[in-house]
Enzyme design. Structure first.
Site, PDB file in Angstrom:
ATOM      1  N   LYS A 286      -4.476 -26.233 -10.814  1.00  0.00           N
ATOM      2  CA  LYS A 286      -3.351 -26.035 -11.728  1.00  0.00           C
ATOM      3  C   LYS A 286      -3.137 -27.281 -12.571  1.00  0.00           C
ATOM      4  CE  LYS A 286       1.383 -26.858 -11.870  1.00  0.00           C
ATOM      5  NZ  LYS A 286       2.100 -28.119 -11.598  1.00  0.00           N
ATOM      6  N   HIS A 298     -14.125 -25.371  -1.257  1.00  0.00           N
ATOM      7  CA  HIS A 298     -13.357 -24.349  -0.540  1.00  0.00           C
ATOM      8  C   HIS A 298     -12.059 -24.901   0.031  1.00  0.00           C
ATOM      9  CE1 HIS A 298     -16.831 -25.343   2.463  1.00  0.00           C
ATOM     10  NE2 HIS A 298     -16.040 -26.369   2.303  1.00  0.00           N
ATOM     11  N   TYR A 301      -6.362 -27.363  -2.752  1.00  0.00           N
ATOM     12  CA  TYR A 301      -5.407 -27.263  -3.845  1.00  0.00           C
ATOM     13  C   TYR A 301      -5.458 -28.537  -4.676  1.00  0.00           C
ATOM     14  CZ  TYR A 301      -1.073 -27.298  -6.489  1.00  0.00           C
ATOM     15  OH  TYR A 301      -0.159 -27.378  -7.509  1.00  0.00           O
TER      16      TYR A 301
END
Length: 393
Positions: A286, A298, A301
């Site tokens: 993000k 994997h 975040y």
């Protein structure tokens, strides 16, 4: 931009249909019908558009036009004067003007029979530009002028009016299928025509493959020789060449060439991903920049971060970017190695070539080429388990 001139009226038919917006702005697979109409006209060489729309809907209507075309928007009060100026500034060879008076679709005659409707006469006309300019100098009825002086627009496809929401729903699968056929003629491979949805504003490069469950929306641009799907959604995403996106969702992002995304990745707005990057399963990114060659394989975040080239993320890494009051950024420089289950508590910087030990919670900057270990030293209590089990008997 030079090109044929088009005048489009968006009638406010909400009282008739009961919809919250005009039928012309009702959505076909997420894109307003007007967007489909404009795309069809632009593909036929139309580059100048004059839009007459109620002020309440002007914002939504404007968004249906690509930035590559010339657009003039008018309300009903000032439409005549502005239209006269619009027509007078057309190219000399633009002798005829296309006029659209209501909801309509361009559909090939071979596909039109698949829609479960009785096609209505076209509400798209050709009119002589000079004749229309002369008529504007006097008080006149636009519809009467079109009936007397207009000719029904016709080209290789049929043009059909839409009179209700039911008809719009009937045309939806036909419009999608026709758009997919256009992509195939441009060198795109589509596996399942009944399970692939592409907005008319989307561009797909030659040699790309769209697998079942693919949804491409908004201003998405897909490069050449990409593979998208199965089960992937891209909205307002720019993708380079030879990139694969598998079972993932991406929004308002830029993705480079030779990138592998997914399965089950989530790329959120404000993200830029470089070339040769791996974004693996259950990774969320993000508002971050990911440098070329970086591997986020994997269970990770990455939020509000600036990540350099050739960085390796171990699984379970979290950039801790929010303290409930403010969001902070993390910086990871080139060639760094982030150990598994590392928490990077922003604001923090990991220097070039530095390592973090697995299981560390990093709260201070890590110098270049250093190893940061931030965890308690392990202590083994001998025979504790045996004594604990005896107590529970």
């Amino acid at each position: 931009m030079a090109g044929s001139s088009v005048v489009i009226f968006v009638p406010d038919d909400t009282s008739k249909t009961g919809f919250v917006r005009p039928l012309m702005l009702s959505r076909v697979m997420g894109s307003p019908l007007l967007s489909w109409l404009v795309s069809a006209l632009a593909a036929r060489g139309c580059g100048r558009f004059f839009l007459v729309c109620h002020e309440q809907w002007a914002g939504e209507a404007r968004a249906c036009f690509p930035s590559s075309v010339e657009l003039t928007v008018a309300g009903s009060v000032d439409a005549a004067d502005l239209l006269h100026v619009f027509l007078s500034t057309a190219e000399d060879d633009d002798a005829e003007t296309i006029v659209v008076t209501g909801p309509a679709v361009f559909v090939s005659t071979s596909l039109a029979s698949q829609a479960d409707v009785i096609p209505a006469p076209s509400c798209v006309y050709h009119v002589a530009r000079e004749a229309l300019m002369e008529a504007l100098d006097e008080k006149f009825s636009f519809l009467d002028f079109l009936r007397q002086r207009g000719k029904a627009y016709a080209d290789r496809d049929g043009v059909y009016s839409i009179r209700s929401g039911e008809e719009l729903a009937a045309w939806q699968p036909v419009l999608n299928l026709q758009h997919l056929h256009d992509l195939v003629r441009g060198g795109v491979e589509i596996w399942d025509y009944q399970n692939c949805y592409v907005d008319p504003t989307v561009r797909v490069g030659r040699g790309s493959v769209l697998m079942p469950g693919t949804i491409l929306r908004g201003s998405t641009v897909l490069g050449e020789e990409c593979v998208v799907g199965p089960n992937s959604l891209l909205e307002n995403v720019t993708v380079g060449d030879r990139t694969s996106i598998n079972a993932s969702q991406l929004y308002d992002a830029q993705v480079g060439s030779d990138v592998h995304v997914g399965p089950f990745a989530y790329v959120r707005p404000g993200t830029t991903i470089g070339d040769g990057v791996k974004v693996g399963d259950f990774v969320e990114i993000k508002n971050s920049k990911i440098g070329d060659g970086t591997k986020v394989a994997h269970l990770t975040y990455v939020g509000d971060s600036d990540v350099g080239r050739n960085v390796n993320f171990g699984c379970g890494t979290v950039t801790v970017n929010y303290d409930r009051v403010k969001k902070f950024r993390t910086t990871i420089e080139d060639d760094a190695f982030i150990g598994c289950n590392t928490n990077l508590v922003a604001p923090v910087t990991v220097g070039r070539g530095a390592y973090t030990g697995a299981g560390s919670t990093i709260t201070d900057n890590v110098p270049s080429m250093a190893l940061a270990v931030a965890r308690a030293r392990q202590t083994n209590k001998r025979d504790w388990a045996a004594r604990h089990k005896l107590k529970n008997k």
